[in-house]
Design a protein around this motif. Structure first.
Motif, mmCIF file in Angstrom:
data_model
loop_
_atom_site.group_PDB
_atom_site.id
_atom_site.type_symbol
_atom_site.label_atom_id
_atom_site.label_comp_id
_atom_site.label_asym_id
_atom_site.label_seq_id
_atom_site.Cartn_x
_atom_site.Cartn_y
_atom_site.Cartn_z
ATOM 1 N N TYR A 113 0.861 -1.182 0.000
ATOM 2 C CA TYR A 113 0.000 0.000 0.000
ATOM 3 C C TYR A 113 0.896 1.229 0.000
ATOM 4 O O TYR A 113 2.033 1.174 0.456
ATOM 5 C CB TYR A 113 -0.890 0.022 1.253
ATOM 6 C CG TYR A 113 -1.881 -1.104 1.299
ATOM 7 C CD1 TYR A 113 -3.173 -0.951 0.799
ATOM 8 C CD2 TYR A 113 -1.530 -2.341 1.826
ATOM 9 C CE1 TYR A 113 -4.084 -1.993 0.832
ATOM 10 C CE2 TYR A 113 -2.429 -3.392 1.860
ATOM 11 C CZ TYR A 113 -3.708 -3.212 1.359
ATOM 12 O OH TYR A 113 -4.607 -4.251 1.386
ATOM 13 N N LEU A 114 0.385 2.361 -0.492
ATOM 14 C CA LEU A 114 1.142 3.609 -0.473
ATOM 15 C C LEU A 114 0.517 4.585 0.501
ATOM 16 O O LEU A 114 -0.705 4.746 0.519
ATOM 17 C CB LEU A 114 1.122 4.274 -1.858
ATOM 18 C CG LEU A 114 2.113 3.818 -2.900
ATOM 19 C CD1 LEU A 114 2.019 4.709 -4.130
ATOM 20 C CD2 LEU A 114 3.523 3.783 -2.396
ATOM 21 N N VAL A 115 1.360 5.241 1.293
ATOM 22 C CA VAL A 115 0.900 6.328 2.157
ATOM 23 C C VAL A 115 1.804 7.534 1.945
ATOM 24 O O VAL A 115 2.988 7.398 1.674
ATOM 25 C CB VAL A 115 0.882 5.956 3.664
ATOM 26 C CG1 VAL A 115 -0.136 4.893 3.955
ATOM 27 C CG2 VAL A 115 2.236 5.550 4.156
ATOM 28 N N ASP A 116 1.217 8.694 2.046
ATOM 29 C CA ASP A 116 1.936 9.965 1.969
ATOM 30 C C ASP A 116 2.280 10.341 3.402
ATOM 31 O O ASP A 116 1.385 10.476 4.239
ATOM 32 C CB ASP A 116 0.998 10.985 1.318
ATOM 33 C CG ASP A 116 1.531 12.397 1.309
ATOM 34 O OD1 ASP A 116 2.703 12.594 1.648
ATOM 35 O OD2 ASP A 116 0.768 13.301 0.959
ATOM 36 N N ALA A 117 3.575 10.474 3.701
ATOM 37 C CA ALA A 117 3.985 10.774 5.077
ATOM 38 C C ALA A 117 5.282 11.574 5.082
ATOM 39 O O ALA A 117 5.951 11.698 4.053
ATOM 40 C CB ALA A 117 4.160 9.476 5.862
ATOM 41 N N LEU A 118 5.628 12.103 6.242
ATOM 42 C CA LEU A 118 6.855 12.890 6.394
ATOM 43 C C LEU A 118 8.045 12.042 6.820
ATOM 44 O O LEU A 118 9.191 12.435 6.630
ATOM 45 C CB LEU A 118 6.629 14.007 7.415
ATOM 46 C CG LEU A 118 5.572 15.036 7.026
ATOM 47 C CD1 LEU A 118 5.317 15.985 8.190
ATOM 48 C CD2 LEU A 118 6.002 15.812 5.801
ATOM 49 N N SER A 119 7.775 10.884 7.430
ATOM 50 C CA SER A 119 8.860 10.043 7.924
ATOM 51 C C SER A 119 8.387 8.589 7.947
ATOM 52 O O SER A 119 7.203 8.300 7.791
ATOM 53 C CB SER A 119 9.246 10.469 9.335
ATOM 54 O OG SER A 119 8.178 10.215 10.227
#
Length: 182
Positions: A28-34
């Motif tokens: 799965y893909l997630v947009d995150a900062l870290s």
């Protein structure tokens, strides 16, 4: 600030149509900062879909420049787009590649959707490769600020729409005479 996508592999037990249990590992893909935030977000997202326990087996930075959901599509395709620039100093063409994740039903539709995304590009480009991605779902980050709620709803509506069922096949009853061979 540019978006960083993290590919998270989730392992869980799924019951199939026959009632048997099968262990799956899906990306799965997630947009995150870290990495830490990616782990937190994938845990939250998957908890909404999977009632039993699951395990995050891997998290890595994905190399997607852009993600584009499209209506009535159910699979994700990885499009390699080569931007072509002319280097005036050396007098040669230079290609810079980037990858996009585009939603479509087949490779042809993925190609058409990539062309649609690139239509306002000023420079020259080519599409050397398109392949089906194993990505199961994409979870973008929205802060909840004014205006972003509508963007989230639009993104989720596009990605959740299902392909339309083709109407009954139209049979062409026209007959053509073949030209006499000489």
């Amino acid at each position: 600030m540019s978006v960083v996508w993290y590919e998270c592999k989730v392992k869980y037990r799924k019951t199939d149509e026959t009632g048997g249990q099968k262990v799956l590992t899906e990306p799965y893909l997630v947009d995150a900062l870290s990495y830490t935030e990616a782990e937190k977000r994938i845990n939250e997202e998957m908890a909404a879909y999977i009632s039993e326990e699951f395990k995050i087996t891997n998290i890595k930075v994905a190399n997607y420049a852009e993600i584009h959901p499209f209506e009535n599509a159910d699979r994700w395709f990885k499009s390699k787009v080569s931007l072509i620039a002319y280097d005036e100093e050396s007098g040669k063409e230079r290609k810079t590649s980037m990858y996009m994740l585009v939603q479509a039903n087949d490779v042809r539709e993925a190609y058409d959707n990539t062309i649609h995304v690139m239509k306002n590009t000023m420079g020259e480009y080519s599409i050397p490769a398109i392949s089906e991605s194993p990505i199961m779902d994409v979870f973008p980050y929205f802060s909840g600020e004014e205006g972003e709620t509508e963007m989230l709803e639009r993104f989720n509506t596009l990605k959740a729409s299902k392909p339309e069922k083709p109407e009954a096949e139209i049979i062409d009853h026209m007959e053509f005479e073949t030209a006499a061979e000489e």
